[in-house]
Write a protein that holds these residues in place. Structure first.
Motif, short mmCIF file in Angstrom:
data_model
loop_
_atom_site.label_atom_id
_atom_site.label_comp_id
_atom_site.label_asym_id
_atom_site.label_seq_id
_atom_site.Cartn_x
_atom_site.Cartn_y
_atom_site.Cartn_z
N ILE A 277 1.02 -1.27 0.08
CA ILE A 277 -0.04 -0.02 -0.09
C ILE A 277 0.91 1.37 -0.21
CG2 ILE A 277 -1.67 1.48 1.26
CD1 ILE A 277 -2.93 -1.31 2.37
N SER A 278 2.00 1.34 0.90
CA SER A 278 2.69 2.20 0.81
C SER A 278 3.63 2.73 -0.33
CB SER A 278 3.82 2.22 2.02
OG SER A 278 4.71 1.15 1.90
N ARG A 279 3.49 1.77 -1.27
CA ARG A 279 4.29 1.81 -2.52
C ARG A 279 3.16 2.07 -3.86
NH1 ARG A 279 8.10 -2.64 -5.26
NH2 ARG A 279 9.54 -1.43 -6.18
N PHE A 280 1.81 2.18 -3.16
CA PHE A 280 0.76 2.46 -4.24
C PHE A 280 0.68 1.37 -5.13
CE2 PHE A 280 2.07 6.72 -2.79
CZ PHE A 280 1.12 6.75 -1.83
N SER A 281 0.96 0.15 -4.81
CA SER A 281 0.89 -0.94 -5.62
C SER A 281 -0.37 -1.65 -5.84
CB SER A 281 1.86 -2.21 -5.30
OG SER A 281 1.47 -3.45 -5.36
N LEU A 282 -1.05 -1.54 -6.74
CA LEU A 282 -2.23 -2.09 -7.23
C LEU A 282 -2.58 -3.55 -6.61
CD1 LEU A 282 -4.87 -1.09 -8.59
CD2 LEU A 282 -4.22 -2.61 -10.67
N ARG A 283 -1.62 -4.46 -6.80
CA ARG A 283 -1.67 -5.72 -6.19
C ARG A 283 -1.85 -5.76 -5.02
NH1 ARG A 283 -0.33 -10.25 -9.03
NH2 ARG A 283 0.83 -11.16 -7.23
N GLY A 284 -1.05 -4.90 -4.19
CA GLY A 284 -0.99 -4.90 -2.78
C GLY A 284 -2.41 -4.20 -2.39
N ILE A 285 -2.87 -3.43 -2.90
CA ILE A 285 -4.15 -2.78 -2.36
C ILE A 285 -5.26 -3.74 -2.67
CG2 ILE A 285 -5.81 -0.68 -2.92
CD1 ILE A 285 -3.17 1.01 -3.49
#
Lengths: 140, 143
Positions: free
Chosen positions: A108-116
């Motif tokens: 989330i802190s990297r604004f990764s779509l997969r993570g979100i």
């Protein structure tokens, strides 16, 4: 207790600091499931990973007696639930390639779509499972 | 050097999980239980953890890690069935017991017999994952 969110925030900052040390120091994403998973399925074994796990286990052991009230896990005594839950968590985090630390904190802190997306899915799945098992079927 | 930094990162992670209350399954289930006595603590933990990492990711640009090597590249924003089905499975287990991998490892010395059983079951699941993941990939190709 009304101060619980302060402890939550302080603990969260420490978790994020740990992840930042792992990233800026070793250039790796601090994901608990990836680090343990790579060790146990032999896909990536290293002294660096073992050392991380030692810190992760030793610190709470040393710190816990200093805290009041003493933190407990309050895990259910139903071993069928414990075993099924453990297998689902182990399978799921490795197949999705991440858990709360890797996809959640680091993603989330990297604004990764997969993570979100992963985080939205596992929180929703957890909420629905708990609602069904606890409030609809009364099984846990 | 790498091992020392890892030890420090693991220790900070463990300390944070303990004092934030995230090794207490009732607090985690309290967050997931929107129909019960909802507990917002997990949101503060998540928010608190993301803050240092927002700074850390910014610091990675134009630099290399202290201990050498390269920073991890960002995965392509691909939403495959592994990510979706894996996260559903993880979430179900997380809701059932209130433990995710970090806290399950961190609390193993004080979580009693049940905590050890959870960790072993989780490791068994992790060992079975590569085979099941390959099965999913084959099914995806066939579809």
């Amino acid at each position: 207790m009304q101060t619980e969110w302060v402890w939550g925030l302080a603990g969260g900052l420490l978790i994020g600091l740990g992840a930042a040390v792992y990233l800026l120091g070793n250039g790796r994403i601090m994901g608990a499931s990836g680090i343990l998973g790579g060790m146990v399925d032999k896909s990536e074994r290293s002294f660096e990973r073992l050392s991380f796990l030692v810190g992760l286990i030793a610190m709470p052991l040393l710190l816990r007696p200093l805290l009041s009230p003493t933190p407990e896990t309050n895990l259910t005594g139903n071993f069928t639930v414990v075993i099924i839950a453990g297998v689902l968590v182990g399978l799921g985090t490795r197949i999705a390639n991440g858990c709360t630390s890797g996809h959640g904190v680091c993603g989330i802190s990297r604004f990764s779509l997969r993570g979100i997306i992963a985080t939205i899915i596992y929180i929703t799945a957890g909420g629905v499972t708990l609602a069904l098992m606890r409030h609809i079927w009364g099984l846990i | 050097m790498r091992a020392l930094l890892s030890l420090l990162a693991g220790a900070l992670f463990g300390a944070g999980l303990l004092i934030s209350g995230m090794t207490d399954t009732t607090k985690v289930q309290g967050w997931l239980d929107v129909f019960g006595a909802w507990d917002p603590t997990l949101a503060f933990v998540m928010g608190g953890a993301i803050l240092p990492m927002l700074v850390a990711w910014r610091l990675t640009s134009g630099r290399t890690p202290i201990a050498g090597g390269q920073f991890p590249t960002k995965a392509a924003p691909e939403l495959d069935r592994r990510l979706i089905l894996g996260s559903v499975s993880f979430g179900m287990g997380w809701g059932l017991a209130g433990l995710c991998p970090g806290p399950a490892i961190a609390s193993v010395t004080y979580g009693g017999f049940g905590g050890v059983v959870f960790l072993l079951a989780m490791i068994a699941g992790m060992c079975a994952a590569p085979a099941l993941g390959a099965q999913l990939d084959r099914a995806a190709k066939a579809a």
